[in-house]
Design an enzyme around this catalytic site. Structure first.
Site, PDB file in Angstrom:
ATOM      1  N   ASP A  65       0.826  -1.037  -0.018  1.00 45.41           N
ATOM      2  CA  ASP A  65      -0.194  -0.237   0.056  1.00 45.41           C
ATOM      3  C   ASP A  65       0.987   1.273  -0.109  1.00 45.41           C
ATOM      4  O   ASP A  65       1.401   1.436   1.149  1.00 45.41           O
ATOM      5  CB  ASP A  65      -1.046  -0.199   1.242  1.00 45.41           C
ATOM      6  CG  ASP A  65      -1.900   1.196   1.183  1.00 45.41           C
ATOM      7  OD1 ASP A  65      -1.634   2.163   0.600  1.00 45.41           O
ATOM      8  OD2 ASP A  65      -2.841   1.267   2.204  1.00 45.41           O
ATOM      9  N   TYR A 123     -10.411  15.020  -5.442  1.00 46.98           N
ATOM     10  CA  TYR A 123      -9.488  14.479  -6.506  1.00 46.98           C
ATOM     11  C   TYR A 123      -8.773  15.560  -7.348  1.00 46.98           C
ATOM     12  O   TYR A 123      -7.681  15.324  -7.575  1.00 46.98           O
ATOM     13  CB  TYR A 123     -10.330  13.507  -7.404  1.00 46.98           C
ATOM     14  CG  TYR A 123      -9.669  12.861  -8.643  1.00 46.98           C
ATOM     15  CD1 TYR A 123      -8.737  11.883  -8.396  1.00 46.98           C
ATOM     16  CD2 TYR A 123      -9.778  13.342  -9.928  1.00 46.98           C
ATOM     17  CE1 TYR A 123      -8.045  11.358  -9.342  1.00 46.98           C
ATOM     18  CE2 TYR A 123      -9.185  12.804 -10.812  1.00 46.98           C
ATOM     19  CZ  TYR A 123      -8.399  11.997 -10.726  1.00 46.98           C
ATOM     20  OH  TYR A 123      -7.555  11.158 -11.879  1.00 46.98           O
ATOM     21  N   ALA A 175      -8.292  18.434  -6.617  1.00 53.06           N
ATOM     22  CA  ALA A 175      -7.469  19.210  -5.649  1.00 53.06           C
ATOM     23  C   ALA A 175      -5.976  18.504  -5.426  1.00 53.06           C
ATOM     24  O   ALA A 175      -4.756  18.952  -5.549  1.00 53.06           O
ATOM     25  CB  ALA A 175      -7.865  19.766  -4.338  1.00 53.06           C
TER      26      ALA A 175
END
Length: 239
Positions: A53, A143, A145
């Site tokens: 991740d 998104y 931004a």
């Protein structure tokens, strides 16, 4: 032969980028969160993979040991709109969580992976970040931004790498089909409207983006750095 690391490399644009570099004879490692998808993509391409991740600092720190000791090209492609398909958040806490999710996925993933690999980026290294037309005020909320922040950080990274001849640039796609980005949330009318905004009358393909990334990562692009390269058929004119 160069070592190329591509985040979010199992599907869509990331997969096309991995295929581009593989066909060019480079040594490629793809990363992502979904090990099954990575394993399948890596087998089809004949490349290495590392599942982790990229938004988790601890996971990134651990994964570094499974990545090449020297990295010549890093493509930060991992991302997506975490708001897509979800109702608008209600309440300040929910708003904060929603915004942080997009910032983590689209900005912090690139920051963390790049920072972890900086000691392995030698002279003349190439970093290419994958942004979005949404950064240019197309109404995409957190998104857009996050992708705008990625553009700003890319400029700082270009200055950091410049002393050793390295470059950092950002490729900003417009509408690209054949990816998982929209899920089931884009119908034929939505595609038609977006295509109507282009100058060449078509949607983009993952290959369009991959070819641009490949050029920016090439030795021929050594004097291009700190730039946002728009790949959108003229839907947004970066001038």
């Amino acid at each position: 032969m160069r070592n190329v690391v591509i985040t979010g490399g199992a599907t869509g644009i990331g997969y096309a980028i991995a295929r581009h570099f593989t066909e060019a004879g480079e040594r490629v490692t793809i990363t992502g969160r979904r090990e099954h998808a990575l394993k399948d993509a890596a087998a089809r391409l004949g490349v290495a993979y590392a599942a982790f991740d990229a938004t988790d600092p601890d996971a990134v720190g651990e994964a570094v040991e499974r990545l090449p000791a020297a990295v010549h090209v890093l493509v930060n492609n991992a991302g997506g709109n975490t708001d897509r398909g979800r109702p608008a958040p209600q309440g300040l806490r929910a708003v904060a969580q929603a915004w942080r999710a997009n910032l983590d996925l689209n900005l912090m993933s690139a920051v963390l992976v790049t920072t972890a690999l900086l000691p392995r980026l030698g002279a003349g290294a190439r970093v290419v970040n994958v942004g979005s037309i949404a950064a240019r005020g197309t109404g995409s909320g957190s998104y857009g931004a996050a992708k705008a922040a990625l553009e700003s950080w890319t400029a700082d990274l270009a200055a950091e790498l410049g002393g050793s001849g390295g470059t950092a640039n950002l490729v900003a796609p417009g509408l690209v089909l054949d990816t998982e980005f929209f899920g089931d949330g884009l119908d034929e009318e939505g595609i038609r409207r977006r295509v109507a905004n282009t100058r060449n009358g078509r949607a983009g393909t993952p290959g369009d983006v991959a070819a641009t990334v490949g050029f920016l990562a090439s030795p021929d692009a050594g004097h291009i750095t700190g730039q946002v390269i728009h790949v959108n058929g003229g839907a947004y004119l970066g001038r």
